[in-house]
Write an enzyme that holds these catalytic residues in place. Structure first.
Site, PDB file in Angstrom:
ATOM      1  N   GLN A  40       0.820  -1.222   0.000  1.00 27.45           N
ATOM      2  CA  GLN A  40       0.000   0.000   0.000  1.00 27.45           C
ATOM      3  C   GLN A  40       0.847   1.262   0.000  1.00 27.45           C
ATOM      4  OE1 GLN A  40      -2.692   0.277   3.323  1.00 27.45           O
ATOM      5  NE2 GLN A  40      -3.389   2.316   2.751  1.00 27.45           N
ATOM      6  N   ALA A  97     -12.303   0.986   6.167  1.00 31.58           N
ATOM      7  CA  ALA A  97     -13.250   2.066   6.441  1.00 31.58           C
ATOM      8  C   ALA A  97     -12.586   2.952   7.487  1.00 31.58           C
ATOM      9  CB  ALA A  97     -14.568   1.508   6.977  1.00 31.58           C
ATOM     10  N   TYR A 159     -19.721  -3.524  12.700  1.00 37.44           N
ATOM     11  CA  TYR A 159     -19.127  -3.661  11.363  1.00 37.44           C
ATOM     12  C   TYR A 159     -19.711  -2.592  10.422  1.00 37.44           C
ATOM     13  CZ  TYR A 159     -16.546  -6.210   7.752  1.00 37.44           C
ATOM     14  OH  TYR A 159     -15.651  -6.571   6.762  1.00 37.44           O
ATOM     15  N   LYS A 166     -19.028  -4.929   1.881  1.00 37.43           N
ATOM     16  CA  LYS A 166     -18.828  -6.364   1.585  1.00 37.43           C
ATOM     17  C   LYS A 166     -19.980  -6.910   0.738  1.00 37.43           C
ATOM     18  CE  LYS A 166     -14.863  -7.271   3.649  1.00 37.43           C
ATOM     19  NZ  LYS A 166     -13.630  -7.310   2.831  1.00 37.43           N
ATOM     20  N   THR A 197      -5.748 -10.054  12.710  1.00 33.46           N
ATOM     21  CA  THR A 197      -4.758  -9.471  11.799  1.00 33.46           C
ATOM     22  C   THR A 197      -4.631  -7.985  12.165  1.00 33.46           C
ATOM     23  OG1 THR A 197      -6.490  -8.863  10.245  1.00 33.46           O
ATOM     24  CG2 THR A 197      -5.468 -11.019   9.910  1.00 33.46           C
ATOM     25  N   LEU A 198      -3.804  -7.234  11.412  1.00 33.43           N
ATOM     26  CA  LEU A 198      -3.681  -5.795  11.662  1.00 33.43           C
ATOM     27  C   LEU A 198      -5.042  -5.101  11.543  1.00 33.43           C
ATOM     28  CD1 LEU A 198      -0.457  -4.486   9.872  1.00 33.43           C
ATOM     29  CD2 LEU A 198      -0.862  -4.770  12.333  1.00 33.43           C
TER      30      LEU A 198
HETATM   31  P1  NAD Z   1      -4.657  -6.773   6.939  1.00 35.41           P
HETATM   32  O1  NAD Z   1      -4.668  -5.471   7.673  1.00 35.41           O
HETATM   33  O2  NAD Z   1      -3.504  -7.646   7.128  1.00 35.41           O
HETATM   34  O3  NAD Z   1      -4.922  -6.528   5.393  1.00 35.41           O
HETATM   35  C1  NAD Z   1      -5.694  -5.464   4.898  1.00 35.41           C
HETATM   36  C2  NAD Z   1      -4.933  -4.922   3.716  1.00 35.41           C
HETATM   37  O4  NAD Z   1      -5.651  -3.865   3.079  1.00 35.41           O
HETATM   38  C3  NAD Z   1      -3.560  -4.345   4.113  1.00 35.41           C
HETATM   39  O5  NAD Z   1      -2.562  -5.019   3.411  1.00 35.41           O
HETATM   40  C4  NAD Z   1      -3.655  -2.894   3.696  1.00 35.41           C
HETATM   41  O6  NAD Z   1      -2.411  -2.395   3.240  1.00 35.41           O
HETATM   42  C5  NAD Z   1      -4.666  -2.999   2.582  1.00 35.41           C
HETATM   43  N1  NAD Z   1      -5.255  -1.693   2.242  1.00 35.41           N
HETATM   44  C6  NAD Z   1      -6.052  -0.877   2.976  1.00 35.41           C
HETATM   45  N2  NAD Z   1      -6.287   0.267   2.319  1.00 35.41           N
HETATM   46  C7  NAD Z   1      -5.620   0.184   1.131  1.00 35.41           C
HETATM   47  C8  NAD Z   1      -5.454   1.050   0.019  1.00 35.41           C
HETATM   48  N3  NAD Z   1      -6.022   2.282  -0.033  1.00 35.41           N
HETATM   49  N4  NAD Z   1      -4.693   0.626  -1.016  1.00 35.41           N
HETATM   50  C9  NAD Z   1      -4.112  -0.592  -0.993  1.00 35.41           C
HETATM   51  N5  NAD Z   1      -4.222  -1.456   0.019  1.00 35.41           N
HETATM   52  C10 NAD Z   1      -4.976  -1.069   1.081  1.00 35.41           C
HETATM   53  O7  NAD Z   1      -6.008  -7.496   7.408  1.00 35.41           O
HETATM   54  P2  NAD Z   1      -6.713  -8.841   6.864  1.00 35.41           P
HETATM   55  O8  NAD Z   1      -7.604  -9.261   7.974  1.00 35.41           O
HETATM   56  O9  NAD Z   1      -5.706  -9.769   6.315  1.00 35.41           O
HETATM   57  O10 NAD Z   1      -7.655  -8.276   5.710  1.00 35.41           O
HETATM   58  C11 NAD Z   1      -7.632  -8.742   4.378  1.00 35.41           C
HETATM   59  C12 NAD Z   1      -9.045  -8.920   3.841  1.00 35.41           C
HETATM   60  O11 NAD Z   1      -9.693  -9.956   4.572  1.00 35.41           O
HETATM   61  C13 NAD Z   1      -9.937  -7.684   3.964  1.00 35.41           C
HETATM   62  O12 NAD Z   1     -10.748  -7.569   2.815  1.00 35.41           O
HETATM   63  C14 NAD Z   1     -10.809  -8.024   5.162  1.00 35.41           C
HETATM   64  O13 NAD Z   1     -12.031  -7.344   5.113  1.00 35.41           O
HETATM   65  C15 NAD Z   1     -10.978  -9.518   4.932  1.00 35.41           C
HETATM   66  N6  NAD Z   1     -11.438 -10.282   6.094  1.00 35.41           N
HETATM   67  C16 NAD Z   1     -10.793 -10.204   7.295  1.00 35.41           C
HETATM   68  C17 NAD Z   1     -11.258 -10.943   8.382  1.00 35.41           C
HETATM   69  C18 NAD Z   1     -10.578 -10.846   9.726  1.00 35.41           C
HETATM   70  O14 NAD Z   1     -11.210 -11.178  10.733  1.00 35.41           O
HETATM   71  N7  NAD Z   1      -9.331 -10.452   9.811  1.00 35.41           N
HETATM   72  C19 NAD Z   1     -12.369 -11.785   8.230  1.00 35.41           C
HETATM   73  C20 NAD Z   1     -13.005 -11.841   6.979  1.00 35.41           C
HETATM   74  C21 NAD Z   1     -12.532 -11.099   5.915  1.00 35.41           C
HETATM   75  O1  0WE Z   2     -12.997  -6.795   7.402  1.00 30.00           O
HETATM   76  C1  0WE Z   2     -12.595  -6.753   8.534  1.00 30.00           C
HETATM   77  C2  0WE Z   2     -11.819  -5.556   9.040  1.00 30.00           C
HETATM   78  C3  0WE Z   2     -11.895  -4.415   8.097  1.00 30.00           C
HETATM   79  C4  0WE Z   2     -11.366  -3.102   8.590  1.00 30.00           C
HETATM   80  C5  0WE Z   2     -10.589  -2.918   9.718  1.00 30.00           C
HETATM   81  C6  0WE Z   2     -10.136  -1.642  10.060  1.00 30.00           C
HETATM   82  C7  0WE Z   2      -9.346  -1.361  11.289  1.00 30.00           C
HETATM   83  C8  0WE Z   2      -8.489  -0.115  11.150  1.00 30.00           C
HETATM   84  C9  0WE Z   2     -11.702  -2.012   7.829  1.00 30.00           C
HETATM   85  N1  0WE Z   2     -11.291  -0.775   8.156  1.00 30.00           N
HETATM   86  C10 0WE Z   2     -10.512  -0.566   9.238  1.00 30.00           C
HETATM   87  N2  0WE Z   2     -10.121   0.703   9.516  1.00 30.00           N
HETATM   88  C11 0WE Z   2      -9.198   0.995  10.463  1.00 30.00           C
HETATM   89  O2  0WE Z   2      -8.911   2.185  10.731  1.00 30.00           O
HETATM   90  N3  0WE Z   2     -12.882  -7.811   9.372  1.00 30.00           N
HETATM   91  C12 0WE Z   2     -13.778  -8.841   8.890  1.00 30.00           C
HETATM   92  C13 0WE Z   2     -12.418  -7.895  10.764  1.00 30.00           C
HETATM   93  C14 0WE Z   2     -13.466  -7.304  11.624  1.00 30.00           C
HETATM   94  O3  0WE Z   2     -13.537  -5.961  11.792  1.00 30.00           O
HETATM   95  C15 0WE Z   2     -14.648  -5.709  12.572  1.00 30.00           C
HETATM   96  C16 0WE Z   2     -15.278  -6.906  12.916  1.00 30.00           C
HETATM   97  C17 0WE Z   2     -14.507  -7.939  12.303  1.00 30.00           C
HETATM   98  C18 0WE Z   2     -14.791  -9.401  12.362  1.00 30.00           C
HETATM   99  C19 0WE Z   2     -15.174  -4.491  12.996  1.00 30.00           C
HETATM  100  C20 0WE Z   2     -16.307  -4.486  13.817  1.00 30.00           C
HETATM  101  C21 0WE Z   2     -16.924  -5.679  14.146  1.00 30.00           C
HETATM  102  C22 0WE Z   2     -16.429  -6.902  13.708  1.00 30.00           C
END
Ligand code: NAD
Ligand code: 0WE
Length: 264
Positions: A40, A97, A159, A166, A197-198
């Site tokens: 990113q 978001a 969320y 989504k 994750t982050l």
């Molecule tokens: P992550 O923070 O490791 O990955 C999120 C990624 O989005 C990061 O690499 C970040 O650099 C990238 N990103 C955000 N804004 C960006 C931009 N403007 N340009 C380019 N990249 C950008 O977290 P994750 O949990 O591995 O998330 C990956 C995907 O999995 C997301 O779509 C998330 O919604 C989805 N997801 C996560 C969970 C969970 O519980 N962690 C569950 C279901 C789905």
């Molecule tokens: O998709 C996600 C996380 C997406 C996400 C996370 C962040 C944290 C930092 C999108 N935007 C941001 N913006 C930030 O500034 N998940 C599925 C993980 C997740 O996030 C939640 C969940 C779950 C599960 C947020 C509220 C409630 C449940």
């Protein structure tokens, strides 16, 4: 020989070793796939570089890409095209978001700007990457994969606007699948259960959600990025040649539950 031998993939969305995209990269590399990555911004560059090196990949194939920039998206494929003739696989693992959108009531938290940003980064970016990547992907059993969450169809507290994004993303998967199917490209989503994750760090009550999944999912546990990675490898390989437009749950079964009692 792995079941992805000879495949070339671009993975968008690695921010750390704990990213779901890192679990996907790990499985792809194990199955013999060559991987290029985007990051990113410069802050994340060295982390992606380390992952690429650890997985034995060509560390020259790393490109900056903020998905809000059409120029950066175009530049990725222009540069990648100098090293690779074609691209078999595109992984989109991006979601964002503004933080204040993910806390409190839905009506209270949602804003026009929060809506626009979350949909741009989390949903439109899949279409944008597919559009820009198409010239490199058509005509070779290509596959596109994105990551979604069950709050697209069922309400999850906090969320909020990400649930709408989504829902849009999952619809985008179907429209892309219908449009790109005739060009030999499959498009699918994995709906993952909650993983730390982050993107999950710092979300109020996230620990509570993991505990809930450990008590209520049919498998009585959360899922790992390795499990999501293995399913991603399957869906992006020729083993899944008959699957397109689908959302596959990797959530220890959580989504099938209509009601959960907390006493067993
Ligand atoms: P992550 O923070 O490791 O990955 C999120 C990624 O989005 C990061 O690499 C970040 O650099 C990238 N990103 C955000 N804004 C960006 C931009 N403007 N340009 C380019 N990249 C950008 O977290 P994750 O949990 O591995 O998330 C990956 C995907 O999995 C997301 O779509 C998330 O919604 C989805 N997801 C996560 C969970 C969970 O519980 N962690 C569950 C279901 C789905
Ligand atoms: O998709 C996600 C996380 C997406 C996400 C996370 C962040 C944290 C930092 C999108 N935007 C941001 N913006 C930030 O500034 N998940 C599925 C993980 C997740 O996030 C939640 C969940 C779950 C599960 C947020 C509220 C409630 C449940």
């Amino acid at each position: 020989m792995g079941f992805m031998a000879g495949k070339k993939a671009l993975i968008v969305g690695v921010a750390s070793e704990r990213s779901i995209a890192a679990g996907i990269a790990e499985a792809f590399a194990r199955e013999g796939c060559d991987i290029a990555f985007t990051y990113q911004n410069e802050k994340l560059q060295s982390r992606v570089e380390k992952l690429s090196a650890r997985l034995g990949q060509n560390t020259d194939l790393l490109f900056p890409c903020d998905v809000t920039s059409d120029d950066e998206i175009d530049a990725v494929f222009e540069t990648l095209g100098k090293s690779w003739d074609g691209l078999d696989i595109l992984v989109h693992s991006v979601g964002f978001a503004p933080r204040e959108q993910l806390a409190g009531g839905f009506v209270e938290s949602i804003t026009r700007e929060g809506y626009a940003i979350s949909h741009d980064i989390s949903a439109y970016s899949l279409a944008a990457l597919a559009k820009a990547g198409l010239p490199m992907m058509e005509g070779q059993n290509g596959s596109i994969l994105t990551l979604t969450y069950n709050a697209a169809t069922q309400v999850v507290p906090n969320y909020n606007v990400m649930g709408l994004a989504k829902a849009s993303l999952e619809s985008c998967v179907r429209f892309l699948a219908a449009d790109l199917g005739p060009k030999g490209i499959r498009v699918n989503a994995i709906s993952a259960g909650a993983v730390k994750t982050l993107a999950a760090a710092g979300i109020a009550g996230f620990r509570k959600m993991l505990n809930y999944a450990e008590k209520s999912s049919p498998l009585r546990r959360t899922v790992t990025i390795e499990e999501v990675g293995n399913t991603a490898a399957f869906l992006c390989s020729d083993l899944a040649s008959g699957i397109t437009g689908e959302t596959t749950f990797v959530d220890a079964g959580s989504n099938i539950m209509g009601m959960v009692f907390d006493d067993d």
